[in-house]
Design a protein around this motif. Structure first.
Motif, PDB file in Angstrom:
ATOM      1  N   TYR A   4      -0.094  43.131  12.031  1.00 37.27           N
ATOM      2  CA  TYR A   4       0.972  43.527  13.076  1.00 37.27           C
ATOM      3  C   TYR A   4       2.354  42.802  12.396  1.00 37.27           C
ATOM      4  O   TYR A   4       2.190  41.545  12.468  1.00 37.27           O
ATOM      5  N   VAL A   5       3.479  43.508  12.474  1.00 39.29           N
ATOM      6  CA  VAL A   5       4.756  42.973  12.292  1.00 39.29           C
ATOM      7  C   VAL A   5       5.562  43.161  13.497  1.00 39.29           C
ATOM      8  O   VAL A   5       5.646  44.246  14.206  1.00 39.29           O
ATOM      9  N   GLN A   6       6.098  42.019  13.826  1.00 38.15           N
ATOM     10  CA  GLN A   6       6.905  41.992  14.941  1.00 38.15           C
ATOM     11  C   GLN A   6       8.435  42.482  14.930  1.00 38.15           C
ATOM     12  O   GLN A   6       9.020  42.083  13.786  1.00 38.15           O
ATOM     13  N   ILE A   7       8.980  43.535  15.416  1.00 39.15           N
ATOM     14  CA  ILE A   7      10.355  43.887  15.324  1.00 39.15           C
ATOM     15  C   ILE A   7      11.005  43.638  16.651  1.00 39.15           C
ATOM     16  O   ILE A   7      10.378  44.042  17.792  1.00 39.15           O
ATOM     17  N   VAL A   8      12.001  43.052  16.509  1.00 39.54           N
ATOM     18  CA  VAL A   8      12.729  42.377  17.867  1.00 39.54           C
ATOM     19  C   VAL A   8      14.185  43.065  17.948  1.00 39.54           C
ATOM     20  O   VAL A   8      14.749  42.803  16.775  1.00 39.54           O
ATOM     21  N   VAL A   9      14.570  43.676  18.830  1.00 34.64           N
ATOM     22  CA  VAL A   9      15.748  44.144  18.761  1.00 34.64           C
ATOM     23  C   VAL A   9      16.784  43.430  20.001  1.00 34.64           C
ATOM     24  O   VAL A   9      15.923  43.572  20.888  1.00 34.64           O
ATOM     25  N   SER A  10      17.976  43.343  19.724  1.00 43.72           N
ATOM     26  CA  SER A  10      18.542  42.769  20.718  1.00 43.72           C
ATOM     27  C   SER A  10      19.858  43.549  21.215  1.00 43.72           C
ATOM     28  O   SER A  10      20.544  43.818  20.497  1.00 43.72           O
ATOM     29  N   GLN A  11      20.036  44.109  22.560  1.00 44.30           N
ATOM     30  CA  GLN A  11      21.155  44.717  23.029  1.00 44.30           C
ATOM     31  C   GLN A  11      22.479  44.123  22.999  1.00 44.30           C
ATOM     32  O   GLN A  11      23.416  44.624  22.790  1.00 44.30           O
ATOM     33  N   VAL A  12      22.217  42.516  22.860  1.00 46.41           N
ATOM     34  CA  VAL A  12      23.326  42.058  23.169  1.00 46.41           C
ATOM     35  C   VAL A  12      24.110  41.318  21.620  1.00 46.41           C
ATOM     36  O   VAL A  12      25.018  40.778  21.848  1.00 46.41           O
ATOM     37  N   SER A  13      23.448  41.548  20.652  1.00 44.49           N
ATOM     38  CA  SER A  13      23.789  41.269  19.372  1.00 44.49           C
ATOM     39  C   SER A  13      24.898  41.815  18.879  1.00 44.49           C
ATOM     40  O   SER A  13      25.051  43.181  19.210  1.00 44.49           O
ATOM     41  N   SER A  14      25.771  41.260  18.060  1.00 38.12           N
ATOM     42  CA  SER A  14      27.004  42.042  17.198  1.00 38.12           C
ATOM     43  C   SER A  14      26.190  42.827  16.264  1.00 38.12           C
ATOM     44  O   SER A  14      27.216  43.673  15.827  1.00 38.12           O
ATOM     45  N   VAL A  15      25.132  42.631  15.892  1.00 40.68           N
ATOM     46  CA  VAL A  15      24.559  43.496  14.613  1.00 40.68           C
ATOM     47  C   VAL A  15      23.987  44.922  15.492  1.00 40.68           C
ATOM     48  O   VAL A  15      23.263  44.733  16.309  1.00 40.68           O
ATOM     49  N   PRO A  16      24.429  46.151  14.832  1.00 38.36           N
ATOM     50  CA  PRO A  16      23.914  47.287  15.334  1.00 38.36           C
ATOM     51  C   PRO A  16      22.430  47.474  15.557  1.00 38.36           C
ATOM     52  O   PRO A  16      21.897  46.675  14.617  1.00 38.36           O
ATOM     53  N   VAL A  60      14.900  52.444  22.418  1.00 37.73           N
ATOM     54  CA  VAL A  60      16.429  52.805  21.837  1.00 37.73           C
ATOM     55  C   VAL A  60      16.527  54.233  21.423  1.00 37.73           C
ATOM     56  O   VAL A  60      15.257  54.930  21.712  1.00 37.73           O
ATOM     57  N   SER A  61      17.559  54.825  21.075  1.00 38.51           N
ATOM     58  CA  SER A  61      17.526  56.330  21.006  1.00 38.51           C
ATOM     59  C   SER A  61      16.946  56.511  19.727  1.00 38.51           C
ATOM     60  O   SER A  61      16.608  55.942  18.732  1.00 38.51           O
ATOM     61  N   LEU A  62      16.588  57.940  19.677  1.00 33.80           N
ATOM     62  CA  LEU A  62      15.927  58.486  18.466  1.00 33.80           C
ATOM     63  C   LEU A  62      17.009  58.301  17.383  1.00 33.80           C
ATOM     64  O   LEU A  62      16.430  58.273  16.232  1.00 33.80           O
ATOM     65  N   ILE A  63      18.184  58.401  17.348  1.00 30.88           N
ATOM     66  CA  ILE A  63      19.190  58.566  16.469  1.00 30.88           C
ATOM     67  C   ILE A  63      19.240  57.190  15.857  1.00 30.88           C
ATOM     68  O   ILE A  63      19.354  57.304  14.702  1.00 30.88           O
ATOM     69  N   THR A  64      18.966  56.213  16.657  1.00 33.08           N
ATOM     70  CA  THR A  64      19.255  54.662  16.047  1.00 33.08           C
ATOM     71  C   THR A  64      17.871  54.685  14.968  1.00 33.08           C
ATOM     72  O   THR A  64      18.121  54.160  13.903  1.00 33.08           O
ATOM     73  N   VAL A  65      16.747  54.921  15.338  1.00 34.47           N
ATOM     74  CA  VAL A  65      15.516  54.891  14.639  1.00 34.47           C
ATOM     75  C   VAL A  65      15.807  55.909  13.282  1.00 34.47           C
ATOM     76  O   VAL A  65      15.364  55.279  12.230  1.00 34.47           O
ATOM     77  N   THR A  66      16.203  56.713  13.585  1.00 37.65           N
ATOM     78  CA  THR A  66      16.300  57.867  12.357  1.00 37.65           C
ATOM     79  C   THR A  66      17.365  57.165  11.291  1.00 37.65           C
ATOM     80  O   THR A  66      17.133  57.514  10.164  1.00 37.65           O
ATOM     81  N   ARG A  67      18.415  56.921  11.697  1.00 34.94           N
ATOM     82  CA  ARG A  67      19.221  56.211  10.852  1.00 34.94           C
ATOM     83  C   ARG A  67      18.796  54.994  10.248  1.00 34.94           C
ATOM     84  O   ARG A  67      18.871  54.759   8.949  1.00 34.94           O
ATOM     85  N   ALA A  68      18.103  54.152  10.948  1.00 36.82           N
ATOM     86  CA  ALA A  68      17.394  52.871   9.947  1.00 36.82           C
ATOM     87  C   ALA A  68      16.300  53.462   9.135  1.00 36.82           C
ATOM     88  O   ALA A  68      16.323  52.980   8.048  1.00 36.82           O
ATOM     89  N   TYR A  69      15.556  54.396   9.547  1.00 35.98           N
ATOM     90  CA  TYR A  69      14.443  55.063   8.338  1.00 35.98           C
ATOM     91  C   TYR A  69      15.250  55.752   7.390  1.00 35.98           C
ATOM     92  O   TYR A  69      14.809  55.521   6.191  1.00 35.98           O
ATOM     93  N   ASN A  70      16.351  56.651   7.644  1.00 37.25           N
ATOM     94  CA  ASN A  70      16.858  57.391   6.543  1.00 37.25           C
ATOM     95  C   ASN A  70      17.706  56.409   5.593  1.00 37.25           C
ATOM     96  O   ASN A  70      17.695  56.434   4.394  1.00 37.25           O
ATOM     97  N   ASP A  71      18.308  55.029   6.164  1.00 37.89           N
ATOM     98  CA  ASP A  71      18.783  54.282   5.375  1.00 37.89           C
ATOM     99  C   ASP A  71      17.528  53.352   4.390  1.00 37.89           C
ATOM    100  O   ASP A  71      17.864  53.175   3.305  1.00 37.89           O
ATOM    101  N   LEU A  72      16.646  53.167   4.942  1.00 36.15           N
ATOM    102  CA  LEU A  72      15.311  52.663   4.194  1.00 36.15           C
ATOM    103  C   LEU A  72      14.879  53.752   3.292  1.00 36.15           C
ATOM    104  O   LEU A  72      14.652  53.182   1.978  1.00 36.15           O
TER     105      LEU A  72
END
Length: 112
Positions: free
Chosen positions: A12-24, A60-72
């Motif tokens: 298992y790989v932990q993915i942590v996202v922060s809504q308050v981070s300056s990183v998108p 998070v929105s589907l668009i956010t994950v789609t952008r991450a996957y598309n970039d990868l």
């Protein structure tokens, strides 16, 4: 608010996202998946969650994950396979070394 989700089957790989981070958010997701692949936590051929599943789990929105996957996908880290969904692609050792070198340089710059 931080949200954690675990991906992968062998480990298992932990993915942590922060809504308050300056990183998108998409960058946070992309960076963590890329790091998991380059460190071997996610191995070649391993399936990733669907776009909708990961978006729901991370709240998070589907668009956010789609952008991450598309970039990868564009970077050649993951790919779409018919009947398997999104999977981790084999990592080129030279790319892995370049990624590790960049992270070391970044750490050194932050320390200085």
């Amino acid at each position: 608010m931080d949200v954690t989700v675990y991906i992968g089957y062998a480990q298992y790989v932990q993915i942590v996202v922060s809504q308050v981070s300056s990183v998108p958010l998409y960058e946070q997701i992309k960076d963590q998946i890329r790091a998991a692949v380059f460190t071997g936590a996610l191995t070649a051929g391993e399936a990733l969650p669907s776009l909708r599943e990961l978006a729901r789990d991370l709240q998070v929105s589907l668009i956010t994950v789609t952008r991450a996957y598309n970039d990868l996908v564009a970077e050649g880290v993951i790919g779409n396979r018919q009947g398997k969904g999104t999977v981790v692609l084999p990592v080129d050792p030279a790319r892995m070394r370049a990624h590790v070198d960049a992270r070391i340089r970044q750490g050194l710059e932050e320390a200085v």
